[in-house]
Design an enzyme around this catalytic site. Structure first.
Site, PDB file in Angstrom:
ATOM      1  N   CYS A 128     -58.703   9.914  29.479  1.00 54.04           N
ATOM      2  CA  CYS A 128     -59.241   9.139  28.353  1.00 54.04           C
ATOM      3  C   CYS A 128     -59.911   7.869  28.880  1.00 54.04           C
ATOM      4  CB  CYS A 128     -58.120   8.777  27.388  1.00 54.04           C
ATOM      5  SG  CYS A 128     -58.700   7.833  25.958  1.00 54.04           S
TER       6      CYS A 128
ATOM      7  N   CYS B 269     -55.634   1.528  27.356  1.00 53.99           N
ATOM      8  CA  CYS B 269     -54.358   1.168  26.711  1.00 53.99           C
ATOM      9  C   CYS B 269     -53.247   1.110  27.780  1.00 53.99           C
ATOM     10  CB  CYS B 269     -54.006   2.197  25.632  1.00 53.99           C
ATOM     11  SG  CYS B 269     -55.403   2.571  24.542  1.00 53.99           S
TER      12      CYS B 269
ATOM     13  N   CYS C 243     -50.447   3.756  28.227  1.00 51.60           N
ATOM     14  CA  CYS C 243     -50.717   5.184  28.030  1.00 51.60           C
ATOM     15  C   CYS C 243     -50.892   5.988  29.318  1.00 51.60           C
ATOM     16  CB  CYS C 243     -51.944   5.367  27.150  1.00 51.60           C
ATOM     17  SG  CYS C 243     -52.181   7.111  26.715  1.00 51.60           S
TER      18      CYS C 243
ATOM     19  N   CYS D 192     -48.578  17.808  14.104  1.00 50.32           N
ATOM     20  CA  CYS D 192     -49.485  16.722  14.487  1.00 50.32           C
ATOM     21  C   CYS D 192     -50.200  17.085  15.778  1.00 50.32           C
ATOM     22  CB  CYS D 192     -48.718  15.426  14.726  1.00 50.32           C
ATOM     23  SG  CYS D 192     -47.691  14.946  13.349  1.00 50.32           S
TER      24      CYS D 192
ATOM     25  N   CYS E 101     -51.542  16.809  10.636  1.00 48.64           N
ATOM     26  CA  CYS E 101     -51.859  15.445  11.046  1.00 48.64           C
ATOM     27  C   CYS E 101     -52.683  15.541  12.327  1.00 48.64           C
ATOM     28  CB  CYS E 101     -50.569  14.662  11.299  1.00 48.64           C
ATOM     29  SG  CYS E 101     -50.864  12.970  11.858  1.00 48.64           S
TER      30      CYS E 101
ATOM     31  N   CYS F 208     -51.312   7.539   8.667  1.00 50.56           N
ATOM     32  CA  CYS F 208     -50.127   7.406   9.514  1.00 50.56           C
ATOM     33  C   CYS F 208     -50.477   6.300  10.502  1.00 50.56           C
ATOM     34  CB  CYS F 208     -49.851   8.717  10.243  1.00 50.56           C
ATOM     35  SG  CYS F 208     -48.538   8.567  11.480  1.00 50.56           S
TER      36      CYS F 208
ATOM     37  N   ARG G 160     -41.080   6.325  10.778  1.00 51.69           N
ATOM     38  CA  ARG G 160     -40.728   7.351  11.768  1.00 51.69           C
ATOM     39  C   ARG G 160     -40.176   6.743  13.050  1.00 51.69           C
ATOM     40  NH1 ARG G 160     -45.345  10.458  12.507  1.00 51.69           N
ATOM     41  NH2 ARG G 160     -44.737  11.434  10.568  1.00 51.69           N
TER      42      ARG G 160
END
Ligand code: SAM
Ligand code: DTB
Ligand code: SF4
Length: 336
Positions: free
Chosen positions: A69, A73, A76, A113, A144, A204, A276
């Site tokens: 990616c 972040c 991550c 998801c 999701c 979400c 969650r």
């Protein structure tokens, strides 16, 4: 000491809480500063006004496109900026995704998801995801997707395919955000969330704690969420999974009670949302998870994997649910 929130009186407890969007930093910090038992009592009282306290919604996660990616972040394992050993995988086939969804349904998950490691999807990829959404819906599951930033048109396309929820997190407070991500802004995230809302999908949206942020930042994250024009229907609270190779790998562990406090304050500030208990459960004891449920968590990721990291074995979760007398939402019973 923060003066704004005092310990609730009996009369205040009896009053139905309204959904507020004007929380102040002082109010949120004052909730965090309450004695632990008082905070949990307030959270559980509010929880019971809106939900069956013994029912937990279960979602299953699948990484449909992994690694490489372009974003940075700091938490991550899928960022191309860090060496984490995550193997790059291109977008999965429709057939493989539907097979995974079917297995998740058999295990008892009611929502599936699908996560993709993208800054934002290309239009061609979005069409493939729309087909996955249609296929998973046809299995009778809620859907999701989390795939990064969306344009208006892309949000509309996903809605048209029948997507129920789009996951896009604020991740942390606006003021700590720059310490964690530099390749897209907090405002970028708000813009995508608005597009998802405008397209008519459920939102979400949550964040991660344990990234070295302060209690004020945890309060700030929850203010960012609760003061959105509408509360996200689903609020994932992730405990940082400290992955070797990421800049946050050596972050000091968060005091477990501070994690539970974050869940409780989320429940109080967003009383009608599903909160969650998300990433990080593999590092939690059963007792800590039980405290999170008491604090108002009523949803989990279920299944042996999150995206690239491990989650408790489904069998361990079933045992925990049985020990606590919890039911999986939509099933009416525990999965034996
Ligand atoms: N690329 C898309 C995005 O960032 O929106 C979707 C996938 S991304 C992995 C989804 C969310 O996973 C992130 O927003 C973050 O909150 C969470 N996440 C990623 N790595 C994590 C970690 N190590 N610990 C806890 N949560 C994590
Ligand atoms: C969310 O808030 N947590 C999930 C989901 N949304 C997509 C992701 C957790 C990822 C944990 C790290 C990993 O497994 O790669
Ligand atoms: Fe990419 Fe999402 Fe990971 Fe950020 S959190 S690096 S956007 S996959």
């Amino acid at each position: 000491m923060h003066a704004e929130v005092a310990i609730m009186t009996n009369q205040e407890r009896a009053e139905e809480p309204v959904l507020r969007h004007d929380w102040t930093q002082g109010e949120a910090e004052a909730l965090f500063a309450l004695p632990f038992s008082e905070l949990l009592f307030q959270a559980q009282t509010i929880h019971r006004r809106h939900f069956d306290p013994n029912e937990v919604q279960v979602s299953s996660l699948l990484s449909i496109k992994t690694g490489a990616c372009s974003e940075d972040c700091a938490y991550c394992p899928q960022s191309a900026h860090y060496e984490t050993g995550v193997k790059r995988e291109s977008l999965m086939s429709l057939e493989d995704v539907l097979e995974a969804a079917q297995r998740a349904r058999e295990e008892g998950a009611t929502r599936f998801c699908m996560g993709a490691a993208w800054r934002s999807p290309r239009d061609g990829d979005l069409e493939a995801i729309a087909a996955m959404v249609e296929g998973v819906k046809a299995l009778g599951m809620e859907t999701c997707v989390t795939a990064g930033m969306l344009s208006d048109e892309q949000a509309r396309r996903l809605k048209e395919a029948g997507l129920d929820y789009y996951n896009h997190n604020l991740d942390t407070s606006e003021s700590y955000y720059g310490e964690i991500i530099t390749t897209r802004t907090y405002q970028d995230r708000l813009d995508t969330l608005q597009r998802v809302r405008d397209a008519g999908m459920h939102v979400c949206c949550g964040g991660i704690v344990g990234m070295g942020e302060s209690a004020a930042d945890r309060a700030g994250l929850l203010i960012g969420l609760a003061n959105l024009p509408r509360h996200p229907e689903s609020v994932p609270i992730n405990l940082l999974v400290r992955v070797e190779g990421t800049p946050l790998a050596d972050t000091a562990a968060l005091d477990p009670f501070d994690f539970v406090r974050t869940v409780a304050v989320a429940r109080i500030m967003m009383p009608a949302s599903r909160v969650r208990l998300s990433a990080g459960r593999s590092d939690m004891s059963d007792e800590m998870q039980a405290l999170c449920f008491l604090a108002g968590a009523n949803s989990i990721f279920y299944g042996d994997r999150l995206l690239t990291t491990e989650n408790p074995q489904a069998q361990r979760d079933r045992r925990l649910f049985a020990r606590l007398g919890l039911r999986m939402a939509g099933l009416g019973c525990w999965v034996p």
